[in-house]
Scaffold this motif. Structure first.
Motif, PDB file in Angstrom:
ATOM      1  N   ARG B  70      -8.843  -5.184   4.048  1.00 24.64           N
ATOM      2  CA  ARG B  70      -8.362  -3.858   4.405  1.00 24.64           C
ATOM      3  C   ARG B  70      -8.270  -2.964   3.178  1.00 24.64           C
ATOM      4  O   ARG B  70      -8.070  -3.456   2.071  1.00 24.64           O
ATOM      5  CB  ARG B  70      -6.957  -3.943   5.032  1.00 24.64           C
ATOM      6  N   VAL B  71      -8.373  -1.672   3.414  1.00 20.33           N
ATOM      7  CA  VAL B  71      -8.099  -0.716   2.359  1.00 20.33           C
ATOM      8  C   VAL B  71      -6.591  -0.709   2.144  1.00 20.33           C
ATOM      9  O   VAL B  71      -5.828  -0.607   3.105  1.00 20.33           O
ATOM     10  CB  VAL B  71      -8.580   0.699   2.751  1.00 20.33           C
ATOM     11  N   ALA B  72      -6.175  -0.837   0.920  1.00 15.02           N
ATOM     12  CA  ALA B  72      -4.741  -0.918   0.632  1.00 15.02           C
ATOM     13  C   ALA B  72      -4.033   0.355   1.081  1.00 15.02           C
ATOM     14  O   ALA B  72      -4.546   1.451   0.900  1.00 15.02           O
ATOM     15  CB  ALA B  72      -4.519  -1.155  -0.851  1.00 15.02           C
ATOM     16  N   LEU B  73      -2.865   0.182   1.665  1.00 19.86           N
ATOM     17  CA  LEU B  73      -2.078   1.332   2.114  1.00 19.86           C
ATOM     18  C   LEU B  73      -1.486   2.067   0.916  1.00 19.86           C
ATOM     19  O   LEU B  73      -1.613   3.272   0.783  1.00 19.86           O
ATOM     20  CB  LEU B  73      -0.950   0.862   3.026  1.00 19.86           C
ATOM     21  N   ASN B  74      -0.803   1.349   0.094  1.00 17.45           N
ATOM     22  CA  ASN B  74      -0.279   1.917  -1.144  1.00 17.45           C
ATOM     23  C   ASN B  74      -1.066   1.343  -2.299  1.00 17.45           C
ATOM     24  O   ASN B  74      -0.665   0.355  -2.869  1.00 17.45           O
ATOM     25  CB  ASN B  74       1.203   1.580  -1.322  1.00 17.45           C
ATOM     26  N   PRO B  75      -2.167   1.982  -2.604  1.00 17.61           N
ATOM     27  CA  PRO B  75      -2.974   1.464  -3.707  1.00 17.61           C
ATOM     28  C   PRO B  75      -2.060   1.066  -4.845  1.00 17.61           C
ATOM     29  O   PRO B  75      -1.498   1.920  -5.515  1.00 17.61           O
ATOM     30  CB  PRO B  75      -3.863   2.644  -4.083  1.00 17.61           C
ATOM     31  N   VAL B  76      -1.864  -0.219  -5.003  1.00 17.33           N
ATOM     32  CA  VAL B  76      -0.961  -0.717  -6.043  1.00 17.33           C
ATOM     33  C   VAL B  76      -1.494  -0.303  -7.387  1.00 17.33           C
ATOM     34  O   VAL B  76      -2.260  -1.004  -8.004  1.00 17.33           O
ATOM     35  CB  VAL B  76      -0.832  -2.251  -5.991  1.00 17.33           C
TER      36      VAL B  76
END
Lengths: 233, 233
Positions: B70-76
């Motif tokens: 998945r595309v990260a929700l909160n791009p760490v």
DNA sequence: CAGTGGTCTAGACCACCGG
DNA sequence: CGGTGGTCTAGACCACTGC
């Protein structure tokens, strides 16, 4: 013997780390070729490559084609820290997150901010002063300039529902940014907002965020006294 | 058509980055399997894996077996900074490096330092106060405790030839460490050493360094006014 | 249990660059 | 030039974990 060992790039990495730590391979020294190591470890060269590449990325090895692989002389110690999302940081400590917007207006940014945001005309953009709180105590004071020319939607945003910080994270896919840490002494205004003594030493984090080729926002975070950023490597 | 494209894991990575940036793949969304992407890009699955693994390491993707990518929700967002080797940092700016040792003695460390160094007996260890200079101007003031029980050789070291910093880097293969950034106001002693005003805001970096299972040294670096640590992600 | 990513392999070709 | 790391491939098996 070594026949039955579990083989994997992690095993190879651990072994190489051990050899370096125990100074069997000394700083600056050339280590065997991937091919030799593959034979020695009884695995494929690609596996050794994976292991050594990781160590090179970590700065423990220096690799060059034809020249071979050396143990780094000055292990380029790099530490990572994650960019704090303030609400998560506070709630992660089991504290109650809150914020209060002190100021929200269009304003012509000072030259240094104009430069950071790569604005070549002196034009008013969105300016915000926000205090974030943990259990109602001042946590960090945020001064933010938003390039509302690049992100016009921001002018209609309702920051009472979602903090400026989170609104931007949700609406704009950040691409990268610049970070600067420094220390300052609290001014009278800052001391009043953070309820600390004037002149108290505070940590400052300045951040400029990019999206595509555009500079989106410049923010200056002034943390409460005693705040520390911690990391490990 | 797409037949003649150069294929490599970097190309795949760039393309995936583009799809994310342009929101073709939105945060939280599932992206195609490695196998599908491999077909699409006309390369081997291992190549796609290499590309996606890199993006996952960077925090842009979240991958789980069976669940997919998945595309990260909160791009760490993680930023890296390299640990400065003071002499190199100064000479890298074209300035002249120097240092002066103010104090060198055996001393029982205060409890917090004992804890950091995991000493369970109150025993004297080596204590140093050093000022590093750039073009003869104060650059950073270093207060250092060295676990001379773990590194007995340090007692014979000649720090007139090699600074404590560099002696340790050369003689002990560091294994890891903890870092803490904070801000303080200069005390009278500190202001005198750094030739700044009392109460001036300064950046502090505290570092504890490991080797094997042992804690080697704890150091507190107090930078001159205006010093900034800069990084980019 | 079955689908997905994680890893390994053997072999190949290439890019770079030191001697 | 030739040795070294960098990368790619096609195929295989495995480990984890959601369904």
């Amino acid at each position: 013997m070594t026949e039955d060992e579990r083989k994997s790039w992690l095993t190879v990495q651990d072994e190489v780390r051990r050899l370096i730590r125990q100074r069997d391979w000394k700083p600056g020294e050339l280590i065997p070729h991937e091919a030799d190591l593959a034979r020695e470890f009884g695995c494929a060269r690609a596996t050794v490559n994976r292991a050594l590449r990781g160590l090179a990325d970590a700065g423990l090895l220096e690799r060059r084609r034809k020249a071979g692989t050396r143990v780094a002389l000055n292990p380029v110690r790099r530490a990572e820290f994650s960019i704090p999302i303030i609400r998560e940081e506070i709630e992660g400590k089991g504290q109650r997150f809150g914020y209060r917007i002190f100021l929200r207006e269009m304003r012509v940014p000072p030259p240094d901010v104009q430069a950071r945001l790569q604005l070549n005309v002196a034009q008013p953009i969105l300016y915000l002063k926000t205090l974030y709180t943990a259990d109602s105590r001042p946590y960090v004071f945020e001064e933010r300039w938003i390039n509302s020319i690049a992100v016009p939607d921001v002018l209609d945003a309702d920051f009472e529902v979602l903090s400026p910080n989170e609104w931007l994270v949700r609406e704009v896919a950040f691409d990268g940014g610049d970070f600067t840490f420094s220390g300052v002494a609290a001014t009278a205004e800052e001391a009043a907002i953070l309820t600390c003594r004037v002149g108290e030493g505070l940590l400052v984090l300045e951040r400029t965020t990019r999206h595509g080729g555009l500079m989106i926002t410049y923010v200056r975070l002034l943390f409460h006294p005693g705040y520390q950023i911690h990391t490990r490597c």
